[in-house]
Each structure stands twice: as structure tokens, then as C-alpha cells.
Design an enzyme around this catalytic site. Structure first.
Site, short mmCIF file in Angstrom:
data_model
loop_
_atom_site.label_atom_id
_atom_site.label_comp_id
_atom_site.label_asym_id
_atom_site.label_seq_id
_atom_site.Cartn_x
_atom_site.Cartn_y
_atom_site.Cartn_z
CB SER A 1 -4.04 0.43 0.74
OG SER A 1 -3.56 1.43 1.57
CG HIS A 2 -0.17 2.22 -0.86
ND1 HIS A 2 -0.53 1.28 0.07
CD2 HIS A 2 0.95 1.75 -1.44
CE1 HIS A 2 0.33 0.30 0.07
NE2 HIS A 2 1.26 0.55 -0.84
CG ASP B 1 -3.94 5.30 2.23
OD1 ASP B 1 -4.78 5.82 2.98
OD2 ASP B 1 -3.66 4.08 2.27
CG ASP C 1 -7.15 2.12 2.78
OD1 ASP C 1 -6.14 2.79 2.51
OD2 ASP C 1 -7.11 1.14 3.56
CG ASP D 1 -5.10 2.77 5.91
OD1 ASP D 1 -4.65 3.34 4.90
OD2 ASP D 1 -5.09 1.52 6.04
NE ARG D 2 -0.06 3.17 3.34
CZ ARG D 2 1.03 2.61 2.84
NH1 ARG D 2 1.97 3.35 2.30
NH2 ARG D 2 1.19 1.30 2.87
CE LYS E 1 -1.82 2.16 7.13
NZ LYS E 1 -1.67 0.71 7.00
NE ARG F 1 7.28 -2.13 1.68
CZ ARG F 1 6.71 -1.61 0.60
NH1 ARG F 1 7.38 -0.76 -0.16
NH2 ARG F 1 5.48 -1.92 0.26
C1 VG1 Z 1 2.89 -1.84 3.55
C2 VG1 Z 1 3.55 -1.10 4.70
C3 VG1 Z 1 2.94 -1.53 6.02
C4 VG1 Z 1 1.42 -1.31 5.97
C5 VG1 Z 1 0.83 -2.02 4.77
C6 VG1 Z 1 -0.64 -1.74 4.59
O1 VG1 Z 1 3.11 -3.23 3.68
O2 VG1 Z 1 4.93 -1.34 4.70
O3 VG1 Z 1 3.53 -0.81 7.05
O4 VG1 Z 1 0.82 -1.79 7.14
O5 VG1 Z 1 1.49 -1.59 3.58
O6 VG1 Z 1 -0.88 -0.37 4.48
P1 VG1 Z 1 4.25 -4.01 2.84
O7 VG1 Z 1 4.08 -5.43 3.24
O8 VG1 Z 1 3.99 -3.71 1.40
O9 VG1 Z 1 5.56 -3.42 3.27
V1 VG1 Z 1 -2.17 0.19 3.60
O10 VG1 Z 1 -2.39 1.76 3.85
O11 VG1 Z 1 -1.57 -0.22 2.06
O12 VG1 Z 1 -3.47 -0.81 3.97
CO CO Z 2 -4.18 2.36 3.20
#
Ligand code: VG1
Ligand code: CO
Length: 543
Positions: free
Chosen positions: A113-114, A277, A279, A281-282, A376, A496
Site C-alpha cells: 500500500s502506502h 496511494d 495500490d 485504494d486511498r 476502499k 497512533r
Molecule cells: C492503516 C490504516 C487503516 C487502513 C490500513 C490499510 O492501518 O490506519 O485504516 O485500513 O492502513 O490501508 P494501521 O493498522 O497501520 O493503522 V492501505 O491503503 O495501507 O491497504
Molecule cells: Co492502500
């Protein structure tokens, strides 16, 4: 084609987090590491045998290597067909859309992801079930248990296949179809939104910029925004997906998408900015000198969805992750629809969406989506906003301010303390848990604690219970402090802290967020003794 059975040893650290298994690339490159995890997935998802699997990723380093391995393992494990994105690409929401459209039995998405990418950065793998959504905890837990005892896996001895060209290839009895990763997704978007109306707005001089951050949404955004909606060439910035995302964090927030933020600052020729981001989804939405918090974005979408073609019959309900601000709750109240509070992570929305209990859902972490897929969806949110602006003929800022005037404003911020020592982080959470009882009823200035608990969620559809999903400190005036540990990091722990304050008075809705939240920020530090325990006086990332 020969099917080989390869001997292996279990690894102890393959427990999926908030969204799949994320580790440093070097961890995934250890002998049989990826293979063990994939074999365990194939064993738990026994319905894949004789059926279709969807496969793709965000294009980061190790993406295509992993895809070639997974294809050979799929053939060896009796999967009859794999739909794989051209060049190994599929955004997370597009993978979800493809699974649903072609009634696949599941999908594997390769992404962290990010998180940054490259040989020294992160890689990830997640499994989506046949509804297109992330596998539930019961599934990921079963996979984890298998990885702890795995002794062998199955793979064929085929050569790598060509991912550059669309079309069909056979691998033993299995058919591999290399598909255009964009077209099914773009078509779905054209049914949800009024593309003509958006195009007319763009033709009349409305200018925008979309920052793909050298991640997977580049080809999607070019196709939709530039080719279909007529936005000028160059509208999509950083549009080439790169294995290392150009060295940046593909994380759409004010810190990491600063190039875009600068373009929309001061006297700008642009009215709208957005980013996605790694992948896809954000999403981040900004107007001229104006940032829309993801929590507000969700609330505004819920309040206006009925104006858009895909949601013209109204919405059945909404859901938000627990740390997400309560802005959307107020909209649900006014609309008289269901509102659910779920643990962090998209997998918790799946049952509610499948049961038609909700139409829209979102998280404070720059994620929103609807029942069109089970993930998302970054570009979907961007198109939602563009369509809404075209309908209302108002600026981003006007739309948000009018929303606040009607529903009140939820000042909101998240403070992240990154890569802190895991023992320290666990100690902070443990101590907070022990204090919960004593918090109840305490008063600090005007703030009185109404409830302090460790969030526990019972899924209303399947009755499954998820405990320890974050410490909540709720005040009588609607203010909140939430603490939880990230489940997506790959280094140490990330604490967090989520802060929120409700302001119904329109004359007080123009304040600076960090100043408005200053008292809560102090209290949050005090309750958890963050400074003393981590040695840090301010958070590393504030969004
Ligand atoms: C984070 C975010 C959460 C999101 C997850 C995956 O998780 O807080 O809201 O669903 O990333 O997003 P965490 O456990 O690090 O707080 V993505 O776009 O990274 O797949
Ligand atoms: Co993502």
C-alpha cells in the site's frame, strides 16, 4: 509441465496485520518465504481448485517476480484459470471489481500500500475472497496457523510467462489470461458517475491535478481523467508506476503529497487536487488552499450521495472505522439510516456491504468506498467529488463549509509516533488498559470523561467478536482520544493517537485544527506518558 513438491521449513512471523502480510522485501526474498504463505492461502481457500483466481499488484519492486512464482503455484494447486493484470498491475479496487465481475473464487493482491517500495523497502501480499473484499480474520488466522507447520509446497517447472501482452496462455491445464487492468474498472466508474457532466465542467475551464505518486493509479487516472473526461494532458502527475515510487512514500497526505499541495496553494490556477496511494485504494481531496479531512469527506459523501447517478435511490446505511470522526454519524442521524462503528481495516465492512446494511463506508486514513466493490477506492472518491462539484457548481471549500454549517464541524487529527520500540509501545497500551476504570468520570477543565474502554466489536451479521481494537476515551461533549498500534508497519511499532472535538457553533468553525485540539493533545500525552516513554516531544507525522 511437471508438478514439483518442494520441501520447506515454517517461518514464525507470517501473521497478517490490518491488511495482509507486510514485510521488508529481503524478508520475502528468503528461501520459500513467499511460497509458504501462498501455499497456505491455497490450502485455506480450497474453493479455488477448479476455479478462477485474480492476480495483480501495485507494481512495486518484487511484484513481477512474485507473480511468476504464484502463477506456477496456482497451476500446481489445481486452479483452472488466473486473470492477471498486464505488466502485473492491478489496483486494489480494480482487483476487487474484477473478482466480482468475473465471479472469481478469490484474488491475490501484491502490495504494501502506502509503504515505500524498492529492494530495501516493503512488500506485501493479501488475499481477497469471492465477494471481492479482504479475507476476514478467521481466514487470515487459519492461513497463519498453516504457515507455522508447513513442510512442503507445490509448484510447476514452467518458464516465466510474458506479462507484457494481453491474451491467453496455457500453463498445463491452467489458463492464464493477461487482462487490461484498467478497462473493467473504468467502465464500472462510468456507470456510477455522470461522466458527461464532469466532462462539461472540465471543458468549461475547471482545472485539476491528480498525483499518482508513481504508483498504480497512473494508468487508471490517465485513462479516466485525461482520455475519457477530457482533462488536459499532464493532469495526472507522476503517472508512471515505478518499482520504488520514485523514492517517495506513496501516501496521499499533506506531508507526502506536498508537490500537489503546493500547486493548490496561494493564488492557484487549479480548483481541485487529489492523490492516491501505492495500490490505489486511498484518496486525498484538496481544493484551493483547502484540505478535506477524510472523515469529513465521508460525511459529505453520505449527505449528498443521492444526487449522483449510482446512488440516486439513496443509501441504506453507513459505517466508519472506530477512530474515524463521528461526522458521518450526524448525517446518518439526520437521514434516519443505520450507522456502524467497526474496527480499523476494510475487512470489517464486507459483511455489512454484502448484507445491504450499508452503502458507503470509510476510514480516517484517507479511505472511502461504497458497495460497488469491497475495497476502499481512491479514484472512485475523486470522481465522486468531481461529480458533486459539477452538480453543485461550488468550490470544494464552499461544499465543506456548508456541510459544517448544517451538521457542525468535527475538528480532527491523527498523531503518529513511528518506529518506536515494540516493548515501549506495548507497555503504553498495557498501562492505558489498566487505567481505564479510573478514567471514568474524571474531569479536566471543561472536559469530563464519559466512557473509557478497549474497543470490542461484534459483527452484526456473523456474530464474530474482535477484541482489543483500540483504547477509547470519550468525553461528555463528544470529544474523543483514541490510541491504537498500527498493524501495517514493518519496523518496530507505530503508536497512533486520534483526536477529535465537535464544534456546532458556526462562528467557531474557522479555527486551526491543532490549536483547537491543543487541550486534547496535552491530555493524550499525559494519559499515556508518551514523552516520558518514547522520548519524543512531538509526533513524527501529523495528519
Ligand atoms: C492503516 C490504516 C487503516 C487502513 C490500513 C490499510 O492501518 O490506519 O485504516 O485500513 O492502513 O490501508 P494501521 O493498522 O497501520 O493503522 V492501505 O491503503 O495501507 O491497504
Ligand atoms: Co492502500
Amino acid at each position: 509441465m511437471n508438478i514439483l513438491t518442494i520441501e520447506s521449513q515454517p517461518y514464525p512471523d507470517q501473521k497478517p496485520g490490518t491488511s495482509g502480510l507486510r514485510k521488508k522485501v529481503q524478508v520475502f526474498q528468503q528461501a520459500h518465504y513467499l511460497q509458504n504463505f501462498v501455499q497456505s492461502i491455497f490450502q485455506v481457500a480450497s474453493n479455488l481448485k477448479g476455479h478462477t483466481l485474480v492476480l495483480g499488484g501495485d507494481g512495486r519492486y518484487y511484484n513481477t517476480t512474485a507473480i511468476q512464482i504464484i502463477l506456477k503455484m496456482a497451476a500446481a494447486n489445481g486452479i483452472s484459470k488466473v486473470l492477471v493484470g498486464q505488466d502485473g498491475l492491478l489496483s486494489t479496487p480494480a482487483a476487487s471489481a474484477v473478482i466480482r465481475k468475473y465471479k472469481a473464487a478469490g484474488g491475490i493482491v501484491l502490495s504494501a500500500s502506502h509503504n515505500p517500495g524498492g529492494p530495501n523497502e516493503d512488500f506485501g501480499i493479501k488475499f481477497n475472497i469471492s465477494n471481492g473484499g479482504p479475507a476476514p480474520t478467521s481466514f487470515t488466522e487459519a492461513v497463519y496457523q498453516l504457515t507455522r507447520e508447513i513442510r512442503e509446497y507445490h509448484i510447476t517447472d514452467n518458464d516465466d510467462i510474458d506479462l507484457k501482452h494481453c491474451g491467453n496462455v496455457e500453463m498445463g491445464a491452467m489458463i492464464i489470461e493477461v487482462i487490461d487492468p484498467v478497462s473493467d474498472y473504468a467502465e464500472l466508474m462510468s456507470h456510477l458517475f455522470d461522466f458527461n457532466q464532469i466532462q462539461t465542467m472540465i471543458e468549461s475551464g475547471f482545472r485539476l491535478r491528480f498525483d499518482a505518486m508513481h504508483a498504480v493509479t497512473g494508468p487508471y487516472a490517465r485513462n479516466i481523467l485525461e482520455h475519457r473526461l477530457g482533462a488536459e494532458p499532464g493532469t495526472v502527475m507522476n503517472a508512471e508506476p515505478l518499482e520504488d515510487f520514485g523514492g517517495g512514500h506513496p501516501d496521499p497526505n499533506l506531508v507526502h503529497a506536498h508537490e500537489l499541495v503546493e500547486l493548490l496553494s496561494g493564488i492557484s490556477e487549479f480548483s481541485f487536487g487529489a492523490a492516491s496511494d501505492g495500490d490505489g485504494d486511498r484518496n486525498m481531496i484538496i481544493g484551493n488552499n483547502f484540505f478535506v479531512t477524510p472523515s469529513d469527506s465521508l460525511a459529505i459523501m453520505a449527505a449528498n450521495a443521492h444526487l449522483l447517478p449510482g446512488y440516486k435511490n439513496g443509501i441504506s446505511g453507513v459505517a466508519r472505522s472506530m477512530p474515524t470522526s463521528a461526522a458521518v454519524d450526524r448525517v446518518a442521524d439526520m437521514l434516519g439510516i443505520e450507522c456502524h462503528e467497526t474496527p480499523t481495516g476494510w475487512k470489517f465492512f464486507g459483511n455489512l456491504l454484502d448484507a445491504n446494511r450499508i452503502t458507503l463506508c470509510g476510514e480516517e486514513s484517507f479511505g472511502s468506498g461504497s458497495d460497488h466493490v469491497r475495497e476502499k477506492d481512491g479514484l472512485w472518491a475523486v470522481l465522486f467529488w468531481l461529480n458533486l462539484i459539477a452538480i453543485k457548481q461550488k468550490s470544494v471549500e464552499q461544499i465543506v463549509r456548508e456541510h459544517w454549517a448544517k451538521f457542525g464541524r468535527n475538528y480532527y487529527s491523527r498523531h503518529d509516533y513511528e518506529a518506536i520500540d515494540s516493548d515501549v509501545a506495548n507497555g503504553i497500551m498495557k498501562q492505558l488498559r489498566q487505567q481505564l476504570r479510573s478514567f471514568q468520570g474524571q474531569q479536566f477543565g471543561d472536559l469530563i470523561i464519559q466512557l473509557a474502554d478497549d474497543f470490542c466489536y461484534t459483527d452484526p451479521i456473523d456474530g464474530s467478536i474482535s477484541e482489543h481494537q483500540g483504547i477509547r476515551i470519550l468525553f461528555e461533549d463528544g470529544s474523543r482520544i483514541i490510541y491504537r498500534l498500527s498493524g501495517t508497519g514493518t519496523e518496530g511499532a507505530t503508536l497512533r493517537v486520534y483526536l477529535e472535538k465537535y464544534e456546532p457553533d458556526i462562528s467557531k468553525q474557522d479555527g486551526d485544527t491543532q490549536q483547537e485540539l491543543a487541550t486534547l493533545i496535552d491530555l493524550a500525552n499525559q494519559f499515556a506518558a508518551i514523552r516520558e516513554k518514547t522520548g519524543r516531544s512531538v509526533a513524527d507525522v501529523i495528519t
